[in-house]
Design a protein around this motif. Structure first.
Motif, PDB file in Angstrom:
ATOM      1  N   TRP A  99       1.333   8.405  -1.099  1.00 30.73           N
ATOM      2  CA  TRP A  99       2.723   8.184  -1.384  1.00 30.73           C
ATOM      3  C   TRP A  99       2.789   7.783  -2.734  1.00 30.73           C
ATOM      4  O   TRP A  99       3.741   8.368  -3.592  1.00 30.73           O
ATOM      5  N   LEU A 100       2.134   6.973  -3.243  1.00 23.15           N
ATOM      6  CA  LEU A 100       2.328   6.271  -4.807  1.00 23.15           C
ATOM      7  C   LEU A 100       2.067   7.470  -5.765  1.00 23.15           C
ATOM      8  O   LEU A 100       2.740   7.361  -6.641  1.00 23.15           O
ATOM      9  N   ALA A 102       0.763  -1.153  -0.120  1.00 26.77           N
ATOM     10  CA  ALA A 102       0.168  -0.104   0.056  1.00 26.77           C
ATOM     11  C   ALA A 102       0.854   1.277  -0.063  1.00 26.77           C
ATOM     12  O   ALA A 102       0.680   2.292  -0.598  1.00 26.77           O
ATOM     13  N   MET A 103       2.019   1.138   0.849  1.00 27.93           N
ATOM     14  CA  MET A 103       2.925   2.341   0.746  1.00 27.93           C
ATOM     15  C   MET A 103       3.560   2.497  -0.641  1.00 27.93           C
ATOM     16  O   MET A 103       3.639   3.685  -1.127  1.00 27.93           O
ATOM     17  N   LEU A 104       3.873   1.387  -1.142  1.00 27.08           N
ATOM     18  CA  LEU A 104       4.480   1.529  -2.553  1.00 27.08           C
ATOM     19  C   LEU A 104       3.449   2.134  -3.518  1.00 27.08           C
ATOM     20  O   LEU A 104       4.052   2.843  -4.333  1.00 27.08           O
ATOM     21  N   ALA A 140      -8.899   5.561 -10.170  1.00 24.14           N
ATOM     22  CA  ALA A 140      -8.013   4.296 -10.076  1.00 24.14           C
ATOM     23  C   ALA A 140      -6.838   4.306 -10.901  1.00 24.14           C
ATOM     24  O   ALA A 140      -6.896   4.564 -11.941  1.00 24.14           O
ATOM     25  N   GLN A 141      -5.752   3.742 -10.205  1.00 25.66           N
ATOM     26  CA  GLN A 141      -4.491   3.680 -10.881  1.00 25.66           C
ATOM     27  C   GLN A 141      -3.979   1.984 -10.755  1.00 25.66           C
ATOM     28  O   GLN A 141      -4.551   1.473 -10.024  1.00 25.66           O
ATOM     29  N   GLY A 173       3.732   7.168  -7.716  1.00 25.01           N
ATOM     30  CA  GLY A 173       3.187   7.659  -8.883  1.00 25.01           C
ATOM     31  C   GLY A 173       3.899   7.785 -10.303  1.00 25.01           C
ATOM     32  O   GLY A 173       3.484   8.544 -11.096  1.00 25.01           O
ATOM     33  N   CYS A 174       5.033   7.770 -10.061  1.00 21.63           N
ATOM     34  CA  CYS A 174       5.948   7.946 -11.379  1.00 21.63           C
ATOM     35  C   CYS A 174       6.169   6.926 -12.367  1.00 21.63           C
ATOM     36  O   CYS A 174       5.910   6.805 -13.530  1.00 21.63           O
TER      37      CYS A 174
END
Length: 170
Positions: free
Chosen positions: A127-128, A20-22, A39-40, A26-27
Motif C-alpha cells: 500500500w505504501l 506497516a499499512m502506512l 528498501a525504502q 509511496g508518494c
C-alpha cells in the motif's frame, strides 16, 4: 497477556500494524537508501483508532525503513522522544519500548501476540508504494497517496480499526 498490562503492548502492536499499512503510500516522503536494495523509507505522523470498548486511540511520529522482510520502525512523541523501536528480519522481530526488549520469530508474530489479530504487514508495504494489495477484512484507500495521505480500515475481525498516515514531504 491479560488485563491492564496487555493494553500498552496491544496498542503498540496495533500501531505497528498501522504503521506497516502506512508504508503503503509511496508518494510523499519515500527515500531509496543508497545500499542498492529494494528498501525504502517513510517519515511522518500517524494515528490509529480502535473501536473497542473502551475506544483506544494512539498517535505518533514515525520513521519506517526497509521492506516487509527486513526493516525498522521508530515511533516518537511530538517532542521527539523515542516511544518504541522495532527491528525485523527473516526469523526474528525485536521490540524495544525503552523499558524492555521482546523477541518474536517474525514481525507478524509480534503483532499477532500483541493484538490477538493478524495485521497484513506485507500488504502494508505494498500500500505504501501504491499497490492495491487485497487483504481479507482490510480496505486501504490509496486515492490520496499523491497528497501524502493514506488511510486503511480493518472491518474484520472486530474490533474495527482506522489507521491514518500523513507523510512528510522531502
Amino acid at each position: 497477556m491479560t488485563g491492564a498490562a496487555a493494553q500498552p503492548s496491544r496498542r503498540f502492536a496495533l500501531t505497528l500494524g498501522g504503521v506497516a499499512m502506512l508504508v503503503m503510500s509511496g508518494c510523499a516522503t519515500v527515500k531509496n537508501p543508497s545500499n542498492g536494495s529494494d528498501a525504502q523509507a517513510w517519515t511522518g505522523r500517524m494515528s490509529l483508532r480502535i473501536e473497542s470498548e473502551p475506544e483506544q486511540t494512539f498517535s505518533a511520529l514515525f520513521e519506517l525503513r526497509g521492506t516487509a522482510e527486513t526493516g525498522e520502525l521508530t515511533l516518537s512523541s511530538p517532542i521527539g522522544s523515542t516511544l518504541a523501536a522495532l527491528h525485523w528480519a527473516p526469523g526474528e522481530a525485536v521490540l524495544n519500548d525503552g523499558s524492555r526488549t521482546r523477541r518474536f520469530d517474525s514481525v507478524d508474530q509480534l503483532i499477532q501476540a500483541a493484538t490477538g489479530a493478524a495485521i497484513p504487514v506485507g500488504a502494508l508495504f505494498g500500500w505504501l508504494v501504491g499497490q492495491d494489495a487485497q487483504v481479507s477484512g482490510w480496505r486501504a484507500e490509496l486515492g490520496q497517496l499523491a497528497q501524502g495521505r493514506l488511510q486503511a480500515r480493518r472491518e474484520a475481525p472486530l474490533p474495527r480499526a482506522d489507521l491514518r498516515v500523513v507523510f512528510e514531504r522531502a
